[in-house]
Design a protein around this motif. Structure first.
Motif, PDB file in Angstrom:
ATOM      1  N   SER A 187       0.828  -1.199   0.000  1.00 32.68           N
ATOM      2  CA  SER A 187       0.000   0.000   0.000  1.00 32.68           C
ATOM      3  C   SER A 187       0.869   1.258   0.000  1.00 32.68           C
ATOM      4  N   MET A 188       0.232   2.380  -0.179  1.00 34.58           N
ATOM      5  CA  MET A 188       0.917   3.661  -0.056  1.00 34.58           C
ATOM      6  C   MET A 188       1.011   4.025   1.424  1.00 34.58           C
ATOM      7  N   GLY A 189       2.068   4.700   1.790  1.00 29.14           N
ATOM      8  CA  GLY A 189       2.179   5.175   3.157  1.00 29.14           C
ATOM      9  C   GLY A 189       1.097   6.192   3.477  1.00 29.14           C
ATOM     10  N   ARG A 190       0.709   6.251   4.758  1.00 29.10           N
ATOM     11  CA  ARG A 190      -0.346   7.183   5.173  1.00 29.10           C
ATOM     12  C   ARG A 190      -0.163   7.531   6.640  1.00 29.10           C
ATOM     13  N   PRO A 191      -0.905   8.498   7.143  1.00 31.35           N
ATOM     14  CA  PRO A 191      -0.781   8.869   8.556  1.00 31.35           C
ATOM     15  C   PRO A 191      -1.158   7.713   9.467  1.00 31.35           C
ATOM     16  N   LEU A 192      -0.650   7.752  10.700  1.00 32.06           N
ATOM     17  CA  LEU A 192      -0.893   6.673  11.656  1.00 32.06           C
ATOM     18  C   LEU A 192      -2.375   6.373  11.818  1.00 32.06           C
ATOM     19  N   GLU A 193      -3.190   7.422  11.918  1.00 30.13           N
ATOM     20  CA  GLU A 193      -4.615   7.207  12.207  1.00 30.13           C
ATOM     21  C   GLU A 193      -5.369   6.561  11.054  1.00 30.13           C
ATOM     22  N   GLU A 194      -4.720   6.440   9.890  1.00 31.99           N
ATOM     23  CA  GLU A 194      -5.352   5.788   8.748  1.00 31.99           C
ATOM     24  C   GLU A 194      -4.805   4.387   8.488  1.00 31.99           C
ATOM     25  N   LEU A 195      -3.854   3.956   9.304  1.00 30.06           N
ATOM     26  CA  LEU A 195      -3.205   2.671   9.058  1.00 30.06           C
ATOM     27  C   LEU A 195      -4.041   1.499   9.552  1.00 30.06           C
ATOM     28  N   ASN A 196      -4.103   0.460   8.717  1.00 31.71           N
ATOM     29  CA  ASN A 196      -4.685  -0.820   9.092  1.00 31.71           C
ATOM     30  C   ASN A 196      -3.543  -1.823   9.220  1.00 31.71           C
ATOM     31  N   GLY A 197      -3.458  -2.483  10.355  1.00 36.30           N
ATOM     32  CA  GLY A 197      -2.345  -3.393  10.554  1.00 36.30           C
ATOM     33  C   GLY A 197      -2.681  -4.517  11.502  1.00 36.30           C
ATOM     34  N   TYR A 198      -1.651  -5.243  11.880  1.00 32.39           N
ATOM     35  CA  TYR A 198      -1.805  -6.414  12.733  1.00 32.39           C
ATOM     36  C   TYR A 198      -0.849  -6.323  13.914  1.00 32.39           C
ATOM     37  N   VAL A 199      -1.420  -6.293  15.102  1.00 26.49           N
ATOM     38  CA  VAL A 199      -0.639  -6.259  16.339  1.00 26.49           C
ATOM     39  C   VAL A 199      -1.169  -7.384  17.227  1.00 26.49           C
ATOM     40  N   PRO A 200      -0.462  -8.506  17.344  1.00 29.71           N
ATOM     41  CA  PRO A 200      -0.950  -9.654  18.109  1.00 29.71           C
ATOM     42  C   PRO A 200      -0.779  -9.439  19.610  1.00 29.71           C
ATOM     43  N   LEU A 201      -1.703  -8.736  20.194  1.00 25.32           N
ATOM     44  CA  LEU A 201      -1.588  -8.323  21.597  1.00 25.32           C
ATOM     45  C   LEU A 201      -1.356  -9.510  22.528  1.00 25.32           C
ATOM     46  N   ALA A 202      -1.954 -10.642  22.242  1.00 31.69           N
ATOM     47  CA  ALA A 202      -1.848 -11.807  23.123  1.00 31.69           C
ATOM     48  C   ALA A 202      -0.423 -12.335  23.238  1.00 31.69           C
ATOM     49  N   LEU A 203       0.446 -11.989  22.290  1.00 28.61           N
ATOM     50  CA  LEU A 203       1.810 -12.495  22.312  1.00 28.61           C
ATOM     51  C   LEU A 203       2.755 -11.631  23.141  1.00 28.61           C
ATOM     52  N   PHE A 204       2.239 -10.541  23.677  1.00 36.78           N
ATOM     53  CA  PHE A 204       3.024  -9.707  24.584  1.00 36.78           C
ATOM     54  C   PHE A 204       2.586 -10.004  26.014  1.00 36.78           C
ATOM     55  N   LYS A 205       3.512  -9.850  26.946  1.00 38.48           N
ATOM     56  CA  LYS A 205       3.262 -10.277  28.318  1.00 38.48           C
ATOM     57  C   LYS A 205       3.331  -9.114  29.304  1.00 38.48           C
ATOM     58  N   GLY A 206       2.585  -9.261  30.382  1.00 37.18           N
ATOM     59  CA  GLY A 206       2.708  -8.375  31.531  1.00 37.18           C
ATOM     60  C   GLY A 206       2.517  -6.914  31.211  1.00 37.18           C
ATOM     61  N   GLU A 207       3.402  -6.094  31.783  1.00 33.27           N
ATOM     62  CA  GLU A 207       3.314  -4.642  31.623  1.00 33.27           C
ATOM     63  C   GLU A 207       3.469  -4.227  30.174  1.00 33.27           C
ATOM     64  N   ILE A 208       4.300  -4.963  29.423  1.00 34.22           N
ATOM     65  CA  ILE A 208       4.498  -4.647  28.013  1.00 34.22           C
ATOM     66  C   ILE A 208       3.194  -4.790  27.239  1.00 34.22           C
ATOM     67  N   LYS A 209       2.416  -5.799  27.579  1.00 32.16           N
ATOM     68  CA  LYS A 209       1.125  -5.995  26.913  1.00 32.16           C
ATOM     69  C   LYS A 209       0.232  -4.774  27.112  1.00 32.16           C
ATOM     70  N   THR A 210       0.227  -4.228  28.318  1.00 32.53           N
ATOM     71  CA  THR A 210      -0.574  -3.036  28.596  1.00 32.53           C
ATOM     72  C   THR A 210      -0.083  -1.848  27.771  1.00 32.53           C
ATOM     73  N   LYS A 211       1.236  -1.681  27.679  1.00 32.68           N
ATOM     74  CA  LYS A 211       1.791  -0.571  26.909  1.00 32.68           C
ATOM     75  C   LYS A 211       1.462  -0.700  25.420  1.00 32.68           C
ATOM     76  N   VAL A 212       1.540  -1.931  24.913  1.00 30.18           N
ATOM     77  CA  VAL A 212       1.180  -2.141  23.509  1.00 30.18           C
ATOM     78  C   VAL A 212      -0.295  -1.821  23.297  1.00 30.18           C
ATOM     79  N   ALA A 213      -1.145  -2.273  24.214  1.00 28.58           N
ATOM     80  CA  ALA A 213      -2.587  -2.017  24.102  1.00 28.58           C
ATOM     81  C   ALA A 213      -2.893  -0.520  24.063  1.00 28.58           C
ATOM     82  N   GLU A 214      -2.126   0.261  24.793  1.00 32.02           N
ATOM     83  CA  GLU A 214      -2.361   1.706  24.843  1.00 32.02           C
ATOM     84  C   GLU A 214      -2.064   2.390  23.511  1.00 32.02           C
ATOM     85  N   THR A 215      -1.285   1.737  22.641  1.00 32.13           N
ATOM     86  CA  THR A 215      -0.980   2.323  21.334  1.00 32.13           C
ATOM     87  C   THR A 215      -2.074   2.068  20.302  1.00 32.13           C
ATOM     88  N   LEU A 216      -2.903   1.078  20.518  1.00 32.04           N
ATOM     89  CA  LEU A 216      -3.814   0.627  19.469  1.00 32.04           C
ATOM     90  C   LEU A 216      -4.822   1.688  19.026  1.00 32.04           C
TER      91      LEU A 216
END
Length: 291
Positions: free
Chosen positions: A169-198
């Motif tokens: 695809s063409m690059g675009r601003p963050l708020e327009e991006l569709n992607g894949y972030v497998p939250l379940a594969l992150f653990k503990g506090e890191i999982k929470t930090k990743v979730a906060e980015t979604l």
């Protein structure tokens, strides 16, 4: 350590051999995977590292068939299957030193497969001294495959003989991006930090299937992926196919992807600019506490 290869080193498999590999995968899917789809008994499904990390009779039978065929066609090659590694973890250590290695995920998306969801695939990568040089991601349901080498145009090929070029695809601003972030594969506090980015993105739900996630990105239907694990059977083929389709593919910690990167986070984006934007969001994962 992955060896530095000369830029002129030829691809280790010819076009005819690549087609033979495609045929091996298609035959295994027809014989061992599709007859079991939506027909598994409880005895055909087992858990591995965690309750939702599954292996089925289709995984083991398909891997055995593919391995036998590759050993016949490429007797000098190292063949590493996901299920074989479960019994022989030392196989992973041999990939970086192998002049020719095949890495197989016989049923990627096993959870989906075991729960009757038609989002699964077969992944095969060829590596030279740990560097991916050929990738194949096959969809047994549609009977089509994404394919690329380090020397060829990446294609989505179909059983009827038609094909189309894969293009990110063409690059675009963050708020327009569709992607894949497998939250379940992150653990503990890191999982929470990743979730906060979604909430920064338009859509980030994973498909529970690396095969189809990489195919979607390579076709330009999705924009990025961040990986929480570094298993080569999940990522070696997809990293190469997406790179050939125009993506910027790099470890979040720095450097190109190779199979000896057993730790770290692979980040795939449609271009370098978008990759850099995503890196700023996920930089906390490189602080040493990532899961």
């Amino acid at each position: 350590m992955t060896q530095t290869l000369p830029a002129t080193l030829p691809n280790p498999v010819s076009a005819a051999q690549q087609q033979h590999i495609v045929n091996i995968i298609r035959r295994a899917a027809k014989a061992e995977i599709m007859p079991r789809f939506r027909g598994l008994s409880s005895a055909d499904i087992q858990s591995k590292s965690r309750p939702d990390d599954l292996v089925t009779a289709a995984d083991t039978a398909a891997e055995a068939m593919i391995t036998r065929a590759l050993n016949i066609a490429f007797p000098a090659a190292l063949v590493v299957g996901e299920e074989a590694v479960a019994d022989q973890p030392e196989l992973l250590d041999q990939i970086a030193d192998a002049p020719l290695a095949f890495i197989i995920d016989p049923v990627d998306g096993t959870w989906n497969f075991a729960h009757n969801l038609a989002v699964f695939g077969v992944i095969l990568a060829i590596t030279q001294f740990g560097r991916p040089v050929f990738g194949l991601i096959y969809d047994p349901v549609a009977d089509d495959w994404a394919i690329a080498s380090d020397e060829s145009t990446p294609l989505l090929e179909r059983a009827n003989g038609t094909s189309k070029q894969l293009k990110a695809s063409m690059g675009r601003p963050l708020e327009e991006l569709n992607g894949y972030v497998p939250l379940a594969l992150f653990k503990g506090e890191i999982k929470t930090k990743v979730a906060e980015t979604l909430p920064l993105f338009a859509h980030t739900h994973p498909l529970r299937c690396s095969a189809h996630q990489y195919r979607m990105i390579a076709q330009g239907f999705a924009d990025f992926s961040l990986q929480g694990t570094a298993h080569p059977w999940d990522h070696a083929a997809g990293a190469l196919i997406c790179e050939r389709a125009g993506c910027h593919v790099e470890m979040l910690e720095g450097g190109p992807y190779a199979t000896d990167k057993t730790e770290g986070h692979l980040l795939v984006a449609p271009d370098r600019t978008t990759w850099n934007r995503l890196k700023k969001v996920f930089d906390f994962l490189t602080d040493g506490a990532a899961g």
